[in-house]
Each structure stands twice: as C-alpha cells, then as structure tokens.
Design an enzyme around this catalytic site. Sequence first.
Site, PDB file in Angstrom:
ATOM      1  N   HIS A  23      11.865  41.414  23.740  1.00 14.70           N
ATOM      2  CA  HIS A  23      13.006  40.668  24.268  1.00 14.70           C
ATOM      3  C   HIS A  23      13.404  39.555  23.296  1.00 14.70           C
ATOM      4  CE1 HIS A  23      12.477  42.204  28.585  1.00 14.70           C
ATOM      5  NE2 HIS A  23      11.529  42.768  27.871  1.00 14.70           N
ATOM      6  N   ASP A 129      17.681  36.766  30.299  1.00 14.83           N
ATOM      7  CA  ASP A 129      16.942  38.011  30.426  1.00 14.83           C
ATOM      8  C   ASP A 129      17.020  38.561  31.851  1.00 14.83           C
ATOM      9  OD1 ASP A 129      14.525  38.932  28.265  1.00 14.83           O
ATOM     10  OD2 ASP A 129      14.619  39.949  30.212  1.00 14.83           O
ATOM     11  N   ALA A 354       3.510  44.582  11.046  1.00 15.79           N
ATOM     12  CA  ALA A 354       4.111  45.327   9.928  1.00 15.79           C
ATOM     13  C   ALA A 354       5.590  44.947   9.771  1.00 15.79           C
ATOM     14  CB  ALA A 354       4.015  46.815  10.221  1.00 15.79           C
ATOM     15  N   HIS A 371       6.545  54.954  20.450  1.00 15.26           N
ATOM     16  CA  HIS A 371       6.388  54.907  21.914  1.00 15.26           C
ATOM     17  C   HIS A 371       7.749  54.837  22.605  1.00 15.26           C
ATOM     18  CE1 HIS A 371       7.357  50.787  21.060  1.00 15.26           C
ATOM     19  NE2 HIS A 371       7.142  50.364  22.275  1.00 15.26           N
ATOM     20  N   ASN A 375      13.868  48.820  21.066  1.00  9.46           N
ATOM     21  CA  ASN A 375      14.127  48.215  19.746  1.00  9.46           C
ATOM     22  C   ASN A 375      13.706  49.161  18.632  1.00  9.46           C
ATOM     23  OD1 ASN A 375      15.034  45.393  20.454  1.00  9.46           O
ATOM     24  ND2 ASN A 375      13.115  45.519  21.580  1.00  9.46           N
ATOM     25  N   GLU A 379      16.128  50.878  15.913  1.00  8.25           N
ATOM     26  CA  GLU A 379      15.878  50.595  14.494  1.00  8.25           C
ATOM     27  C   GLU A 379      15.731  51.901  13.715  1.00  8.25           C
ATOM     28  OE1 GLU A 379      12.520  47.922  14.782  1.00  8.25           O
ATOM     29  OE2 GLU A 379      13.747  46.460  15.870  1.00  8.25           O
ATOM     30  N   ALA A 394       7.502  51.804  31.322  1.00  8.97           N
ATOM     31  CA  ALA A 394       8.782  51.079  31.341  1.00  8.97           C
ATOM     32  C   ALA A 394       9.947  52.062  31.155  1.00  8.97           C
ATOM     33  CB  ALA A 394       8.775  49.956  30.301  1.00  8.97           C
TER      34      ALA A 394
HETATM   35  N1  UDP Z   1       7.599  45.174  15.373  1.00  8.45           N
HETATM   36  C1  UDP Z   1       7.475  44.875  14.036  1.00  8.45           C
HETATM   37  N2  UDP Z   1       6.245  45.016  13.454  1.00  8.45           N
HETATM   38  C2  UDP Z   1       5.157  45.425  14.147  1.00  8.45           C
HETATM   39  C3  UDP Z   1       5.303  45.745  15.522  1.00  8.45           C
HETATM   40  C4  UDP Z   1       6.537  45.612  16.102  1.00  8.45           C
HETATM   41  O1  UDP Z   1       8.443  44.488  13.368  1.00  8.45           O
HETATM   42  O2  UDP Z   1       4.080  45.539  13.560  1.00  8.45           O
HETATM   43  C5  UDP Z   1       8.914  44.990  16.027  1.00  8.45           C
HETATM   44  C6  UDP Z   1       9.748  46.240  16.055  1.00  8.45           C
HETATM   45  O3  UDP Z   1      10.494  46.353  14.853  1.00  8.45           O
HETATM   46  C7  UDP Z   1      10.620  46.002  17.280  1.00  8.45           C
HETATM   47  C8  UDP Z   1       9.719  45.197  18.201  1.00  8.45           C
HETATM   48  O4  UDP Z   1       8.707  44.641  17.387  1.00  8.45           O
HETATM   49  O5  UDP Z   1      11.735  45.217  16.928  1.00  8.45           O
HETATM   50  C9  UDP Z   1       9.067  46.019  19.292  1.00  8.45           C
HETATM   51  O6  UDP Z   1      10.009  46.274  20.286  1.00  8.45           O
HETATM   52  P1  UDP Z   1      10.059  47.657  21.053  1.00  8.45           P
HETATM   53  O7  UDP Z   1      11.184  47.560  22.042  1.00  8.45           O
HETATM   54  O8  UDP Z   1      10.141  48.775  20.114  1.00  8.45           O
HETATM   55  O9  UDP Z   1       8.669  47.783  21.772  1.00  8.45           O
HETATM   56  P2  UDP Z   1       7.814  46.823  22.745  1.00  8.45           P
HETATM   57  O10 UDP Z   1       6.893  46.079  21.882  1.00  8.45           O
HETATM   58  O11 UDP Z   1       8.781  45.931  23.480  1.00  8.45           O
HETATM   59  O12 UDP Z   1       7.127  47.799  23.624  1.00  8.45           O
END
Ligand code: UDP
Length: 494
Positions: A23, A129, A354, A371, A375, A379, A394
């Site tokens: 978020h 939110d 990462a 998963h 986001n 991406e 979710a």
């Molecule tokens: N992310 C990242 N590096 C990591 C892990 C996650 O940049 O090692 C970022 C990813 O690019 C995305 C966000 O964290 O923007 C994760 O959001 P997402 O909705 O995919 O999954 P959530 O963590 O909410 O389940």
Amino acid sequence: MSVKDEQHQPLHILFFPFPAHGHLIPIADMAALFAARGVRCSILTTPVNAAIVRSAVDHANDAFAGTNSPAIDISVVPFPDVGLPPGVENGTAIKSQGDRGKFFLAAQLLREPFDRFLFDNRPDAVVSDSFFPWSVDAAAEHGVPRLAFLGSSMFALSCIDSMLRHNPLATVPDDPDALVSLPGLPHHVELRRSQMMDPANQAEHWGWAFFEGMDAADRRSFGEVFNSFHELEPDYVEHYHTTLGRRAWLVGPVALATKDMAGRGTDALSPDAANCIGWLDMKPASSVVYISFGTLTSFSPAELHQLARGLELSGMNFLWVIGAAGPDTSEWMPEGFAELMAHGDRGFIIRGWAPQMLILNHPAVGGFLTHCGWNSTLEAVSAGVPMVTWPRYADQFNNEKLIVEVLKVGVSIGAKDYASCVETHEVIDGEVIAESIGRLMGNGEEGDAMQKKAKDLGGKARRVVENGGSSYNAVGRLIDELTARRSSVKVGGK
Ligand code: UDP
C-alpha cells in the site's frame, strides 16, 4: 489567507496509506505522479513506514528541483501504543493472529492524527486506504472529499463486488474442489471453493464483514483511484463505471513515475542487490526466471525445498529473492543445490530487499514466478515480462485469473488453497513448478505467444502514462474536478 489567495495555492492532497509495503509503495509513487502535475502532496504515516517511502519521496523531490512541482512532504506521527513491541508498525512484522488483531486496532487509532491533520491543514482531498473504512466519515466531518485506494486491479474489485453481492458460495457444495462461478462479470470467471475467502470467515480483521464494511465505505466516497490502466482491463472499466455505477480514475502504472528504481520501498536494500545486476548482465536475453513473492508471504521449509527442486529441474537460470527472515537453508536446501549458485552459472539468491523494478526491466529476465500481488503483477506487465502465477490469498487468486485467462500472459502453477502468511499451504511438487516454468520460457508455441503478448502490453503500459495517454489524462481530469470543486465550495462560502 483570503479566499482569493487560497484559490491561487496549488491543490493539496493528503495521501494516507495502510502500513504495509503493498500500500505504501504505490501511494508514494502516486504522490510523485500528482506532484509532477503541480499538486502539493502530503503523506501521513508512522516512523517505520515513513522510512520505507523516504527514498522514493527524496528521489522525486530531487527531480522536482527547479520545476513548478511542490516538494512532497511526509507527515510523521507516532504509531499508536497497542502493546506491540517498539518498531512493529508494518504488516511484514506481524507473525501471529494475535498480533494481527493489535495491528488492526492500531490502524483504527490512526483516526486521531488523521483528524488532526485535516483540521490543521484543510487539504482539498484525501486519498485514503480502503483498509481505513472509517476515514470516509472522518473526511466528511471535515468537508474533505475522500478518494478510496485499495491498490488492487479493477478486475479483482469486480470479483469482490460479485462475491459480496451474490454470495455464490452459498449455493455450491461444501467441497473444497467445487467450482464457483462469479455472476455478473464480463467474462466467465470460475474459482475453486478452496481458492476463495469463505463468507463464514467473520474474523474482525480480515473476514467477510471487514470486506463488506470496506466496500460500503468506498461506495460512499467521492470516488476511487486505481493503480491500473484502461487498456489493460477495458471490459472491467466499463463494468465498474456503467454496471456498478462507481466513479473511478485509473492513473497507473504508478511505478513508472518512480525516480528510484533501486531503493524504492526500503531503507535497507539487500547487500546482494549490486551484484545481482552484474550477474544478470552476463546472462542471455530472456533466459532468467525471477522469483519473488512480495512482502507478506511465507513459505514452509517443505515448500522451499520443492521450489528449489523445481528451479533445478527447469534447467533455467534463476534469480530468487528470499526474505531475510526465512528458515535456515539447512532446513530446506536440497543436496547439490548450492552448487548451482557457487560459480554463478545457474542461479543467484538475494537475501532481503531486491531492486525489483531494476530486475524486471533487465533484458535477461524472461519470466516472473509471482504470488500475483497487484503491484508485482503490474510491474511485470509494465516491463513486458510474462508470469508463472502462484497466488496465496487476498486478491491474488483473482489477479491470477486476469493474468492467465483474460490477458493470457501467464501460466498457473495450480495453487488451490487460500491461506494467509500465518496459515499453512499445501506443498506443490518440484516437477509441477519446473513444468510451469518450461511452458512459459521453454520456447514452445504457447510460451512464445505469451512472451509476445506481454511485450505488447508493456508498450501500452509505458504509453498510457505519457502526455496524452489514458492514465495521464485521468490524472488531469481528477485534478480539474478537485480544482473546480474547491472553487465552488469556497465561492459557496464553506
Ligand atoms: N518489492 C521490492 N523488492 C522486494 C520485495 C518487494 O521492490 O524484495 C516491492 C515490489 O516491487 C512491489 C511491492 O514490494 O512493489 C510488493 O507489493 P505486491 O502488491 O506485489 O505484494 P505484497 O507484498 O503486497 O503481497
């Protein structure tokens, strides 16, 4: 300040994200997007969460130097004391059902600083939110329009709407494998019962009633903003606006606004980050599968063991992100697996955070085992990378349907059980994992078609945020509407 002077101030929007990376990250990107169009943006959050968005905000503000864009400010307020240990302020730190209850209570107690901000600053609008359903009434009390933001796809929210409206689970047998159709959607969408949240789950903080409350509050809002774009899910944009009668602006992919490809979302990039890009540089185009499951999933040692086997069996190069807090390698690493990384020939493991945007946009990456967090999904879409989908809970099973069945840019691994990070999952065999990766990246007809579709979508995603693109225009329309509203409210003497 006189009314006339106020009319000449830039529009001011408060962004109020739920304290979880999925978020916070898009909210910070969205603030950068609006600030680049001359809007004064504030982000209200707590210390640990402010640190998560600080790097992205600083990079955006550096890029604004010498332009008309006002700097984004982060308004930091203490995390409410609900008996969680100091520093436990973010979804990633919640490891038990008990702590989850406290965490959601703290989120509710953020109403006090939210009220105070609105009273002291009188912003023109708030993007808050969806996980803060109470914020619709709080904003209304201050006469501030509330735009809801959940950070999911329109497809997923249309599925949730169908679930809440029709409760299709009520009419299917109580068998986990029973197929459930979601009525009223533009496509035939069908999930297994075990892949859906059960309406009988009345848990206060992540149960059916919570979603009902969230949906009701979002409907009563001025509108909703989406990190998505019209060309990605046009049938669902039409459905949302026309059939459901909801007001929504699609302004994404917001990640394309970031000026911080490497450090976005963290104040502690993994020490492996720098070397991973050098490693990718040595690999042929589209030869690497990137594996990451976002910030809130956890895998048991048995699942990790099978995933490692699957990567080995797939024969592909792999770049695998393993959270810093995962189980010790001695608990899951198959014999001989370490050899694959020893000389950098086949694999690279990143422990910790990462630089996902840099990785997905590297030409060596040809597939993403994900998963299906929204986001990450968007991406990948923006980078033109197709996916192997492994949803956990979710909105992720809905996003999988969009990726695999509607957009046709992914292969499903066949996950069946909806279960959060504090619950257990079935173990998927390494052979199945390897086969799914092979279908996507093994140069077969099916995979080639997905690679091509993904590249096309990536091109569209980049065009929509440019001047004249659909998302660029949506941002402009929303700014115009809020500006007109300000004039009418002020002229009307409010
Ligand atoms: N992310 C990242 N590096 C990591 C892990 C996650 O940049 O090692 C970022 C990813 O690019 C995305 C966000 O964290 O923007 C994760 O959001 P997402 O909705 O995919 O999954 P959530 O963590 O909410 O389940």
